[in-house]
Design a protein around this motif. Structure first.
Motif, short mmCIF file in Angstrom:
data_model
loop_
_atom_site.label_atom_id
_atom_site.label_comp_id
_atom_site.label_asym_id
_atom_site.label_seq_id
_atom_site.Cartn_x
_atom_site.Cartn_y
_atom_site.Cartn_z
N ARG A 25 89.26 4.33 15.84
CA ARG A 25 89.71 5.48 15.07
C ARG A 25 88.81 6.68 15.34
NH1 ARG A 25 92.82 5.11 9.50
NH2 ARG A 25 93.44 7.29 9.30
N PHE A 26 89.46 7.82 15.65
CA PHE A 26 88.75 9.02 16.04
C PHE A 26 89.38 10.23 15.36
CE2 PHE A 26 88.74 5.88 19.38
CZ PHE A 26 87.41 5.80 19.77
N HIS A 27 88.65 11.34 15.37
CA HIS A 27 89.20 12.62 14.92
C HIS A 27 89.30 13.51 16.15
CE1 HIS A 27 90.01 15.38 11.46
NE2 HIS A 27 89.91 16.23 12.45
N ILE A 28 90.42 14.24 16.27
CA ILE A 28 90.68 15.03 17.46
C ILE A 28 91.05 16.47 17.09
CG2 ILE A 28 93.14 14.39 17.59
CD1 ILE A 28 92.79 14.29 20.67
N ARG A 29 90.60 17.42 17.92
CA ARG A 29 90.99 18.82 17.78
C ARG A 29 91.31 19.36 19.17
NH1 ARG A 29 86.47 21.71 14.14
NH2 ARG A 29 87.93 23.48 14.30
N TRP A 30 92.22 20.36 19.21
CA TRP A 30 92.69 20.89 20.49
C TRP A 30 92.55 22.42 20.51
CZ3 TRP A 30 96.02 18.28 17.08
CH2 TRP A 30 96.26 16.93 17.36
N PHE A 31 92.10 22.95 21.63
CA PHE A 31 91.94 24.38 21.80
C PHE A 31 92.58 24.85 23.10
CE2 PHE A 31 88.67 23.17 18.87
CZ PHE A 31 88.39 24.28 18.09
N THR A 32 93.39 25.89 23.02
CA THR A 32 93.82 26.61 24.22
C THR A 32 92.68 27.55 24.62
OG1 THR A 32 94.77 28.63 23.28
CG2 THR A 32 96.14 26.63 23.17
N PRO A 33 92.84 28.32 25.69
CA PRO A 33 91.78 29.30 26.01
C PRO A 33 91.57 30.37 24.93
CG PRO A 33 93.10 28.85 27.96
CD PRO A 33 93.80 28.18 26.80
N THR A 34 92.53 30.51 24.00
CA THR A 34 92.41 31.60 23.02
C THR A 34 92.45 31.15 21.55
OG1 THR A 34 94.80 32.02 23.10
CG2 THR A 34 93.40 33.31 24.59
N ILE A 35 93.08 29.99 21.25
CA ILE A 35 93.22 29.58 19.85
C ILE A 35 93.12 28.07 19.71
CG2 ILE A 35 94.69 31.56 19.21
CD1 ILE A 35 97.09 29.60 19.32
N VAL B 80 85.58 12.98 18.01
CA VAL B 80 84.42 12.26 17.47
C VAL B 80 84.93 11.01 16.77
CG1 VAL B 80 83.07 14.38 17.12
CG2 VAL B 80 84.46 13.48 15.25
N GLN B 81 84.01 10.08 16.53
CA GLN B 81 84.37 8.91 15.72
C GLN B 81 84.79 9.39 14.34
OE1 GLN B 81 83.74 5.82 17.35
NE2 GLN B 81 85.06 4.86 15.82
N SER B 82 85.91 8.88 13.83
CA SER B 82 86.43 9.37 12.57
C SER B 82 85.49 9.07 11.41
CB SER B 82 87.79 8.72 12.28
OG SER B 82 88.27 9.13 11.03
N GLU B 83 85.34 10.06 10.52
CA GLU B 83 84.52 9.87 9.33
C GLU B 83 85.20 8.93 8.33
OE1 GLU B 83 83.85 13.74 7.79
OE2 GLU B 83 82.67 14.42 9.51
N GLN C 223 94.11 -2.15 21.81
CA GLN C 223 95.41 -1.82 22.39
C GLN C 223 96.03 -0.58 21.75
OE1 GLN C 223 94.98 -3.71 25.27
NE2 GLN C 223 97.21 -3.51 25.18
N THR C 224 95.57 -0.26 20.54
CA THR C 224 96.06 0.92 19.84
C THR C 224 94.88 1.69 19.28
OG1 THR C 224 98.13 -0.16 19.20
CG2 THR C 224 97.50 1.79 17.95
N ILE C 225 94.88 3.01 19.44
CA ILE C 225 93.86 3.84 18.83
C ILE C 225 94.52 4.86 17.91
CG2 ILE C 225 92.08 3.53 20.59
CD1 ILE C 225 92.92 6.08 21.88
N PRO D 246 84.03 14.34 24.72
CA PRO D 246 83.61 13.45 23.64
C PRO D 246 82.37 14.02 22.95
CG PRO D 246 83.80 12.28 25.75
CD PRO D 246 83.82 13.75 26.04
N LEU D 247 82.33 13.94 21.62
CA LEU D 247 81.21 14.44 20.84
C LEU D 247 80.69 13.38 19.88
CD1 LEU D 247 82.68 17.92 19.80
CD2 LEU D 247 81.02 17.51 21.63
N LYS D 248 79.39 13.42 19.59
CA LYS D 248 78.84 12.57 18.54
C LYS D 248 79.00 13.23 17.18
CE LYS D 248 75.55 10.16 21.54
NZ LYS D 248 74.12 9.85 21.80
N THR D 249 78.84 14.55 17.14
CA THR D 249 79.10 15.35 15.95
C THR D 249 79.78 16.64 16.39
OG1 THR D 249 76.93 16.43 16.07
CG2 THR D 249 77.09 14.45 14.70
N TRP D 250 80.50 17.26 15.46
CA TRP D 250 81.24 18.46 15.80
C TRP D 250 80.32 19.61 16.19
CZ3 TRP D 250 85.89 17.78 17.14
CH2 TRP D 250 86.73 16.87 16.47
N LEU D 251 80.75 20.36 17.19
CA LEU D 251 80.13 21.64 17.52
C LEU D 251 80.72 22.70 16.60
CD1 LEU D 251 80.53 21.44 21.41
CD2 LEU D 251 78.55 20.72 20.07
N SER D 252 80.18 23.91 16.64
CA SER D 252 80.77 25.00 15.88
C SER D 252 82.14 25.35 16.47
CB SER D 252 79.87 26.24 15.91
OG SER D 252 79.84 26.80 17.22
N ASP D 253 83.03 25.85 15.64
CA ASP D 253 84.34 26.29 16.13
C ASP D 253 84.19 27.31 17.24
OD1 ASP D 253 85.19 24.68 14.08
OD2 ASP D 253 86.30 26.25 13.01
#
Length: 267
Positions: A61-71, A51-54, A96-98, A25-32
């Motif tokens: 409501r949230f914003h989500i990103r996913w990373f594998t070990p390489t991409i 993070v909480q969605s802008e 009950q729903t996000i 969980p983040l309050k603001t985005w870290l660098s890529d």
């Protein structure tokens, strides 16, 4: 800087089953670059950051990103389920729903007791020729080949075929695709179909349970079997169980989760 981190086994109700994902969980985005380094250090098939969605500063409501070990990837099912598990069960969100804003649009997760139901966009598939290295890397000729967005989908005669496949990952890594899905009808009457998923080109030789693959598998099997509600199992060594439904242009996938770890990252 210290960041909370959780690890959840997704699409299972048993510890050490399903697919483990790290959740930050983040309050603001870290660098890529930093998020990619954290995912590489975790060395799991996916690390999810949210993070909480802008767009909408509400509690669900949230914003989500996913990373594998390489991409970074555009869609991941099991890490979304794991993130929702943390939001509902650890952070004690009362909704009950996000909603998750993502690179694949708005994704919904609904809580129904111990089940978490993902609402993802359905993916179209089209018949395809095998690119160089695909069949050589998988090691067994399928009865059908499809291109499914950024994956290849290979259909086999029996579950035994799926169980016996042992890919040559260095060869499969050269195929220009996110990954390769293999599938067949299930031999058990309690299931409709089984699958496995390989993505060495994305840094994952075999993914234990792959929600995003089921956005392609469910439309295929709904058409073949003539029904929209399907029970699936991904028969990796860890195994994962999914209750699926084709709902128009959406795929619903329900599974459970199990918390394994909570701690702090120091960066």
């Amino acid at each position: 800087m210290q960041l909370p981190i959780y690890q959840v086994d997704a699409f299972t109700d048993k510890l050490f089953g399903g697919n483990p994902a790290a959740i930050v969980p983040l309050k603001t985005w870290l660098s890529d670059e930093l998020m990619q380094k954290i995912a590489s250090e975790n060395n799991l098939s996916e690390t999810a950051f949210f993070v909480q969605s802008e767009k909408d500063q509400t509690s669900n409501r949230f914003h989500i990103r996913w990373f594998t070990p390489t991409i970074e990837v555009n869609l991941c099912g099991h890490a979304t389920l794991a993130t929702a598990f943390v939001i509902f069960n650890v952070l004690k969100n009362a909704e009950q729903t996000i909603l998750f804003d993502s690179k694949s649009g708005v994704l919904k997760v609904r809580k129904d007791g111990n089940w978490l139901e993902l609402d993802f966009p359905s993916q179209t598939i089209a018949p395809s020729e095998a690119p160089e290295g695909l069949i050589e890397g998988i090691g067994k000729q399928p009865i059908e080949i499809y291109r499914a967005s950024d994956d290849y989908l290979l259909v086999y005669k029996s579950q035994k075929d799926i169980e016996e496949i042992s890919p040559i990952f260095n060869t499969l890594k050269q195929v220009k695709a996110r990954g390769v899905i293999i599938t067949a009808r299930a031999k058990s009457k309690r299931l409709d179909f089984v699958s496995r998923f390989f993505a060495p080109g994305s840094g994952i030789d075999e993914d234990p349970v792959t929600g995003s693959a089921h956005t392609k598998l469910v439309p295929y099997w709904a058409n073949i079997l003539g029904k929209n509600e399907l029970i699936a199992e991904q028969i990796s060594a860890r195994k994962g169980f999914l209750k699926c439904k084709l709902a128009g242009d959406r795929v619903l996938m329900a599974g459970k989760g199990k918390l394994f770890l909570k701690g702090k990252i120091i960066v």
